[in-house]
Motif scaffolding. Sequence first.
Motif, short mmCIF file in Angstrom:
data_model
loop_
_atom_site.label_atom_id
_atom_site.label_comp_id
_atom_site.label_asym_id
_atom_site.label_seq_id
_atom_site.Cartn_x
_atom_site.Cartn_y
_atom_site.Cartn_z
N SER A 128 0.82 -1.21 0.00
CA SER A 128 0.00 0.00 0.00
C SER A 128 0.86 1.26 0.00
CB SER A 128 -0.94 0.00 1.21
OG SER A 128 -0.19 -0.08 2.42
N ASP A 129 2.09 1.15 0.45
CA ASP A 129 3.00 2.29 0.49
C ASP A 129 4.12 2.05 -0.51
OD1 ASP A 129 4.84 4.28 1.04
OD2 ASP A 129 4.59 4.16 3.21
N LYS A 132 7.68 1.48 0.78
CA LYS A 132 7.95 0.40 1.73
C LYS A 132 8.12 -0.94 1.00
CE LYS A 132 7.51 2.65 5.70
NZ LYS A 132 6.38 2.35 6.58
N ASN A 135 4.13 -5.49 2.15
CA ASN A 135 2.71 -5.15 2.14
C ASN A 135 2.20 -5.15 3.59
OD1 ASN A 135 1.97 -7.83 2.92
ND2 ASN A 135 2.02 -8.48 0.78
#
Length: 260
Positions: A128-129, A132, A135
Motif C-alpha cells: 500500500s506504500d 515500503k 505489504n
Amino acid sequence: MNFSETAQKSEDIEALADSLQKWWKDAGVDVDYLDAPSALWEAPLPANPENGSQSERLSPAPAPQSPETVAEVPANENLPDSLEAFLQWLRDTPTVGDQRGNSGTVLPYGPTNPDLMIVVAMPDQGGSDPAKIFNPSTEQLVKNMLRAIEISTESVFFAPLSLSRPVEGRIDHGLYPVLKRRMLKLCELVNPKKVILFGDSVTRALCNEELLQARKKKLFINQGSSQTEAIATFHPGILVERPEIKAEAWQDLQRLLGTD
C-alpha cells in the motif's frame, strides 16, 4: 411424478454440459501444449531441412547462462563511497538488476549503523506504500518478529536486492553477481551490527546457498575489511501463508541472538 419437470431438468443439464464443452474448446484446453516455455510473439520457423525436424524446432530453449558467464555484469563499475551518494546513484542510475516499470521502485531505507539490517529479494506484491518493501500483512508480522527480539523497527535498515518487483516475481539468476556486489557495498556503507536475509533468492544471491542449508548455520556478510553476523530465514510472506513454520523462524532468530 411430474414427468414434464423431470424432462426440463434433463434438458437443463444437457444445455449446461454443451456450454462447458464449448468453453473447454474455446479455451483451448483440448489442445496439446509444450512443457517448455516458448516465445509467444516469435514468428514460426520455415519448414526446411536446415531448421531440423519439427521435434527439434520445438525442443526446450537452452538453459540460461550461469552467473559466471553473463557478460553484462559491470564487475568493474565504480560504486559511490558514501551512503547518501550511493542511494542517489540507485535513484538515478538504471541497472541490469532492476526491471523498472514493472512495479514501483523501492529504495533502501533506515538509519546508519543500525542494530539490524534486513535484506529481501524484492518488494512485496500489493504494497500500500510505494516507499515500503512489505505489504501490510507482511509488515505487521515483521514488526512482531522484531518486537520478539527486542528490536524497534526504527532501528532497522531495510534493503531490497532488486529495487522493483519483476513481472514474473523472481530475479534472473544471471543478475546475482551484480546485485550481490551492490548489496555488499550497501552493507559496508550502512554498517549494521547484524543482518537477516529473508527468503531463498536473497540467500542464494549473497551466500551461494539454498535457504534450507543456510538456515542451519550462522553466516557472515563481508563489509570491506570486516564481517557482520547474519542469519537466513523464511520470508515473512511465507510465514503469513504457513503459520505452522513460525516456530522454525523463531529458532533462526534465536541463532542471531546467540541463544540457540
